[in-house]
Each structure stands twice: as structure tokens, then as C-alpha cells.
Scaffold this active site. Structure first.
Site, PDB file in Angstrom:
ATOM      1  N   ASN A   1      43.171  19.130  67.092  1.00 20.63           N
ATOM      2  CA  ASN A   1      42.815  18.432  66.040  1.00 20.63           C
ATOM      3  C   ASN A   1      41.371  18.190  65.878  1.00 20.63           C
ATOM      4  OD1 ASN A   1      45.591  18.728  65.338  1.00 20.63           O
ATOM      5  ND2 ASN A   1      45.872  16.381  65.753  1.00 20.63           N
TER       6      ASN A   1
ATOM      7  N   THR B   1      19.877  19.337  19.135  1.00 24.66           N
ATOM      8  CA  THR B   1      20.827  18.283  19.298  1.00 24.66           C
ATOM      9  C   THR B   1      21.886  18.896  18.532  1.00 24.66           C
ATOM     10  OG1 THR B   1      20.218  16.946  17.587  1.00 24.66           O
ATOM     11  CG2 THR B   1      19.242  16.681  19.907  1.00 24.66           C
ATOM     12  N   HIS B   2      23.415  18.870  19.181  1.00 25.65           N
ATOM     13  CA  HIS B   2      24.431  19.331  18.078  1.00 25.65           C
ATOM     14  C   HIS B   2      24.332  21.011  17.923  1.00 25.65           C
ATOM     15  CE1 HIS B   2      25.489  15.164  17.505  1.00 25.65           C
ATOM     16  NE2 HIS B   2      24.307  14.894  17.317  1.00 25.65           N
TER      17      HIS B   2
ATOM     18  N   SER C   1      27.556  48.864  27.383  1.00 24.97           N
ATOM     19  CA  SER C   1      28.711  48.892  27.109  1.00 24.97           C
ATOM     20  C   SER C   1      29.236  50.145  27.057  1.00 24.97           C
ATOM     21  CB  SER C   1      28.969  48.358  25.469  1.00 24.97           C
ATOM     22  OG  SER C   1      30.155  48.825  24.658  1.00 24.97           O
TER      23      SER C   1
ATOM     24  N   ASN D   1      24.077  43.222  28.453  1.00 23.49           N
ATOM     25  CA  ASN D   1      24.951  42.037  28.469  1.00 23.49           C
ATOM     26  C   ASN D   1      24.195  41.490  29.550  1.00 23.49           C
ATOM     27  OD1 ASN D   1      26.348  43.055  26.409  1.00 23.49           O
ATOM     28  ND2 ASN D   1      27.576  44.281  27.902  1.00 23.49           N
TER      29      ASN D   1
ATOM     30  N   TYR E   1      47.470  13.480  61.649  1.00 21.46           N
ATOM     31  CA  TYR E   1      47.262  14.782  61.297  1.00 21.46           C
ATOM     32  C   TYR E   1      48.360  15.358  60.553  1.00 21.46           C
ATOM     33  CZ  TYR E   1      46.877  19.766  61.439  1.00 21.46           C
ATOM     34  OH  TYR E   1      46.670  21.275  61.232  1.00 21.46           O
TER      35      TYR E   1
ATOM     36  N   GLN F   1      45.386  22.436  56.722  1.00 22.48           N
ATOM     37  CA  GLN F   1      45.004  23.901  57.165  1.00 22.48           C
ATOM     38  C   GLN F   1      44.654  24.539  55.783  1.00 22.48           C
ATOM     39  OE1 GLN F   1      47.484  26.166  59.685  1.00 22.48           O
ATOM     40  NE2 GLN F   1      47.672  27.697  58.029  1.00 22.48           N
TER      41      GLN F   1
ATOM     42  N   LYS G   1      41.164  24.897  54.388  1.00 27.81           N
ATOM     43  CA  LYS G   1      40.221  25.818  54.762  1.00 27.81           C
ATOM     44  C   LYS G   1      40.212  27.047  54.040  1.00 27.81           C
ATOM     45  CE  LYS G   1      41.472  25.949  59.361  1.00 27.81           C
ATOM     46  NZ  LYS G   1      41.437  26.578  60.696  1.00 27.81           N
TER      47      LYS G   1
END
Length: 446
Positions: free
Chosen positions: A111, A156-157, A279, A287, A319, A324, A327
């Protein structure tokens, strides 16, 4: 088949073993180097309290250094039938040194061993994240300086609003990263505390010297209370994940801007052909896949703290095997964030800027505020100036002056790069990674 560290005479059911081990052996390869370092500090401490002789400690140190070199070159493997990295290291020591290898586990539990491994691993990963974040910061500041006089629309917006600049745009993300490192520094402080000696979460009857292992491994301090040291499992990961999510949020937003600004509808920036993809049926396509994948990966990363919370939430003290699973989502996330930081840095270095954006008359109205402010500076009350300019816009009579002069701190003509860079440098220095280097070098010299 190698025996488990905890196994006695009854062999566990094979299906149960597969289920309970899960991906642990795979994940533990991330921790091998750090498990060895922790063991090296632990045996120095065991010698200091009389649980190992000098000869035993020296023999173990020599063997551990060999395993450390193996881990550093990618040659460390967890053998079939061996449960985890801790078992593999002990098995290798026992094969080489016999009963002396079996003594290495005195005074600790798997542990606190995994707690230590996770903290040492995370500490090293944070250092790499900080370095890569700083590289991106430097690139953004350099581009901000390079294009400080190139104006662009501010929104803005998603409607054109006021004049902005590429100096501001690049610089905004640089300063954002500095704030992100402030959160990472707090997470590092929580990570950089020594849990070793808490054993299974209730301490040990051995006369352990936890202060010594703290110094040997370069930790800032201890997790003093042994129960809290175990309670830190999951909490440390969640805290670091929040800091990683902060950096990821900055990268995701930058990537979104880059996707918009590189489209033909905006045309503010472009990338060299070698950094774009095409493409299968449209020969004209370029792209921005790097930015799109960065956006997706960083958005996914922002869910990491919530995933960890859902695994560890409402567990009592002590524990539990639930931990586990953390991880599996936590350890690989560092590589993903590092990849994104490296790619975005490269993209920002190579990006091309459209320096004539505001020549297009469709952006003329963004100068309306400049005109209002000019009238106010000439003595017209603000509300009257606002109405006067607004009526001119309604009648189609507004003729903008395109000169912009913003001089206050942090504005177009006063980016405050020196101050922001100083903040960033002080933030990086506060991690004090050199302290860790010094401690580990001394440990390896023993």
C-alpha cells in the site's frame, strides 16, 4: 508460476486472478524506475535502524542499481505469473541475493509502496509538463512580440466587437498558461510529500525513520498521519488531474480558435501544407487535424478529475482495491498531455498570420467604440457620443478612423510581456526541481 507476495498455500482461482490483476502489470511498467528508487531509500533507512547490515544494504543497493539501469533502458519486464512491479523487483533481488532479497519488504506494505511509486512518478511527470508548458509559453510570447502591431477583430457572441491584435491573442494564451502553472504548483506541493512508512495505513512496530526517507527522496515533507497518507491515494491523483485539466482547457480553447481562424470564412491564420491533411475526394482541402485532435484530446482530459472522483468517491478510510483502477486512466494521461503541448508549440511556431485582415470593409464597424471614445476625449458626454455614432451607423454614414491607441496595462499597445514573463519564471522556480535532483544524486551515490 511465481508466488504472490501475499500467497500462502492456497492458489487463487485463475479467473479471479485475471480479473483482480486487470491491467495492473501493464500500468506498473510506468512505475518500475520509481519503485526501485523508493526501495533504495528504504534500505538505507532499514540499515540506519538496524534491520539490515551494512553488507546487506550494499549488496541490495548494487542489485537495485542494476535493475534501475534495466528500467531506464526499457529492459524491465514483469514476468508471467508475477503480480506487479513490487513483486518483480523483490523476485529479482531474491534470485540474486537469496534471503537478503527477502528482507527488503520489512517495514512497508504494498500500500505505501504503490503510494510512493505514484508520487515519485507523478512528480517526475509534472516536471516534464512544466518544461513543455514553459516552451509553449516562450513561443507564444515570441509570436506576440513578432505580431504585436498586427490588428485583428475581437469578438463577443461571435459578432465583431472591437479591435484586437495578434499580440493580444498570442499573449492571452501565454498568461493563461502561467495561471495554469499556479494550479499545478499547488498540486505538486500535495504530491511532493512522503507516504513511505505508513505501511498498510496504520504504521509499523518497526522503529522506522520516515524523516530519513523523506530527505533521501527529496520530498518537501511527510504525510505525517499514517491513515491520511493512505487516504491520499486517489486524492493526489485527482488534484494533479485538476491541474492537468487546467492546461488542457487552455490548449483546447487555443485549438478551437485556430480551427476557426484558419477556415476560409475567417482566413486569419494558415499553416504550412505539411502540417495539414487533405480529403479523399476534395483536392482543395487543407484540414487542421492537429488542432482538431488537440481539442478532442484536451476535452477528454478535462473529464479526468471527474473519472477519478467517481472511482474514489465515498470510500471509507483505509485501502480498497477500487483505487487500482485509477492507475489505468491516470498514468497514461501524462503522455497525452505532453503530446498535445509539443504539437501545439510546433503549430504556434509555424503558423502564418494574415497581416491585412482589417483592410476589408466588413470590419469597419469594430472602430465605432474608438470613435465614441475620441468624441468623449473632446468633451462630448459619453451617452451623447454613443448616440451620435450609433445614428451614423444606422444611416450608413459612419466613416471609421482605423488608428488604435490603447496604452493602459495589458492593452494592444502595452502588452506587459516583461511582467507576465517574470510571473512565469518565478512560478517555474517555485517548483524547486533542483532540490529533487540533489537528493536523488546523493541517493544514487550511496
Amino acid at each position: 508460476m511465481a508466488q504472490k507476495l501475499w500467497e500462502k498455500t492456497t492458489e487463487v482461482d485463475g479467473q479471479v486472478e485475471r480479473f483482480t490483476v486487470g491491467k495492473d502489470r501493464e500500468m506498473d511498467l510506468y512505475l518500475a524506475e520509481y519503485d526501485v528508487l523508493g526501495s533504495m531509500a528504504h534500505i538505507v533507512m532499514l540499515e540506519s535502524v538496524g534491520l539490515l547490515s551494512c553488507d546487506e544494504r550494499q549488496a541490495l543497493t548494487s542489485a537495485l542499481k542494476d535493475i534501475l539501469r534495466l528500467a531506464g533502458t526499457g529492459g524491465f519486464v514483469i514476468e508471467e505469473g508475477v503480480e506487479d512491479v513490487h513483486s518483480q523487483v523483490e523476485l529479482m533481488l531474491t534470485r540474486r541475493l537469496g534471503d537478503t532479497g527477502k528482507k527488503i519488504h520489512s517495514g512497508r506494505s504494498r500500500n505505501d509502496q504503490v503510494l510512493l511509486d505514484l508520487k515519485l512518478f507523478t512528480r517526475a511527470q509534472i516536471r516534464e509538463i512544466v518544461a513543455l508548458t514553459s516552451s509553449l509559453f516562450d513561443e507564444l510570447i515570441a509570436q506576440s512580440d513578432r505580431y504585436r502591431e498586427v490588428l485583428m477583430p475581437g469578438y463577443t457572441h461571435l459578432q465583431i466587437a472591437m479591435p484586437s491584435s495578434f499580440g493580444l491573442w498570442f499573449g492571452a494564451y501565454a498568461e493563461s498558461l502561467t495561471d495554469d502553472l499556479q494550479l499545478m504548483l499547488a498540486a505538486y506541493r500535495i504530491c511532493n510529500r512522503n507516504p513511505l512508512g505508513s505501511a498498510a495505513g496504520y504504521g509499523s512496530s518497526f522503529p522506522l525513520n520516515r524523516t530519513l526517507t523523506t530527505e533521501l527522496l527529496g520530498f518537501d515533507s511527510l504525510n505525517y498521519n499514517v491513515i491520511y497518507a493512505q487516504m491520499g491515494r486517489g486524492k493526489m491523483e485527482r488534484t494533479v488531474a485538476f491541474a492537468m485539466a487546467g492546461i488542457a482547457a487552455t490548449l483546447s480553447r487555443l485549438a478551437m480558435d485556430a480551427c476557426l481562424f484558419s477556415s476560409q470564412n475567417f482566413g486569419f491564420i494558415s499553416l504550412p501544407d505539411r502540417y495539414t491533411t487533405g480529403s479523399s475526394i476534395m483536392p482543395h482541402k487543407k484540414n487542421p487535424d492537429v488542432f482538431e485532435l488537440t481539442r478532442a484530446r484536451c476535452n477528454k482530459m478535462q473529464s479526468l478529475p471527474q473519472q477519478i472522483t467517481m472511482i474514489a468517491n465515498n470510500l471509507p478510510s483505509g485501502y480498497f482495491r477500487d483505487l487500482q483502477i485509477i492507475k489505468e486512466i491516470f498514468l497514461p494521461s501524462f503522455d497525452e498531455l505532453k503530446d498535445c503541448l509539443q504539437m501545439v508549440t510546433q503549430m504556434m511556431r509555424e503558423v502564418k498570420i494574415n497581416e491585412c485582415i482589417l483592410d476589408n470593409d466588413k470590419y469597419s464597424l469594430i472602430f465605432s467604440v474608438e470613435e465614441v471614445n475620441r468624441l468623449v476625449l473632446e468633451g462630448v458626454p459619453f451617452r451623447d457620443a454613443y448616440r451620435q455614432v450609433g445614428l451614423a451607423i444606422e444611416r450608413g454614414q459612419f466613416k471609421p478612423g482605423k488608428r488604435v491607441a490603447h496604452t493602459h496595462e495589458g492593452s494592444i499597445d502595452n502588452l506587459c510581456h516583461e511582467q507576465v514573463t517574470q510571473q512565469h519564471r518565478e512560478m517555474v522556480q517555485a517548483f524547486d526541481f533542483e532540490k529533487v535532483d540533489t537528493a536523488i544524486q546523493k541517493l544514487l551515490a550511496l
